[in-house]
Write a protein that holds these residues in place. Sequence first.
Motif, PDB file in Angstrom:
ATOM      1  N   ASP A  93     -15.195  -1.586  -5.111  1.00  0.00           N
ATOM      2  CA  ASP A  93     -14.553  -1.471  -5.071  1.00  0.00           C
ATOM      3  C   ASP A  93     -13.964  -3.049  -4.504  1.00  0.00           C
ATOM      4  N   SER A 129      -7.129  -6.466  -3.744  1.00  0.00           N
ATOM      5  CA  SER A 129      -6.380  -5.969  -3.483  1.00  0.00           C
ATOM      6  C   SER A 129      -5.143  -5.224  -4.857  1.00  0.00           C
ATOM      7  N   PRO A 153      -4.607   0.249  -7.713  1.00  0.00           N
ATOM      8  CA  PRO A 153      -5.775   0.107  -8.071  1.00  0.00           C
ATOM      9  C   PRO A 153      -5.832   0.791  -9.590  1.00  0.00           C
ATOM     10  N   ARG A 211      -6.954  -4.717  -7.507  1.00  0.00           N
ATOM     11  CA  ARG A 211      -7.803  -3.850  -6.920  1.00  0.00           C
ATOM     12  C   ARG A 211      -8.638  -2.542  -8.124  1.00  0.00           C
TER      13      ARG A 211
END
Length: 274
Positions: free
Chosen positions: A16, A19, A22, A49
């Motif tokens: 992950d 930012s 996503p 992200r």
Amino acid sequence: MGTITVDDGTEIFYKDWGSGQPIVFSHGWPLSADDWDAQMMFFVQQGYRVVAHDRRGHGRSSQTDDGHDMDHYADDLAALTAHLDLRDAVHIGHSTGGGEVVRYLARHGEARVAKAALISAVPPLMVQTDANPGGLPKKVFDDLQAQLAANRSVFYREVAAGPFYGFNRDGVEPSEAMIQNWWRQGMMGGAKAHFDGIVAFSQTDFTEDLKKITVPVLVMHGDDDQVVPYADSAPLSAELLPNATLKTYEGFPHGMPTTEAETINTDLLAFIRS
């Protein structure tokens, strides 16, 4: 990077980074999140992200002996998106990962999803049936399982050095680094998961799933795909999807996100921004 534990106790590894909106990547068989390096590095630098996980039994996730089917794959993906509270996400799936994305959207809904992209993806159905006469005979997939069970290391080397990236085509210069990286990812996972996964990606019928998906979907496929033949996949999926755009790439192989990363990334970015 981290892990989540899903309902049956399986640990799912994920990355992950960054930012912004996503983008969630679902990888192909028998690989891992590492297969998305070219895409994740590109999109994180574009201000997104980026999230990618290792499917159960693959990469750094648990080598569980069961649950290697599209419903479990989709449920694991749903658990990850809920854990990270991802919203307005773009889901991108390659090969088996394309099936995972389709089953996730149909099974868990689109509330968290803005768009999706299917790259060299297995839907609607790979195996030949009376309803799918253009599919590949079941014996093709039985033979894959037999080769995996006999000597997985040799089998994976042959797949990567041959049809996956089109390195068996005249005039194509093989990349030893790509071959070794494919082999490395495959050997990180579990043989049982990969054996069962052949049934999952070849015999799952996604016809009804595709019909349920209403978000915009970009269907991307090379017409020289030797792993998921073009004629019985991308055009049929695009017809079944209510809101699809089909983009066909002349001469591109199955592993085009790696061999043709610049083109694929540019087209994905344009789709996401549109």
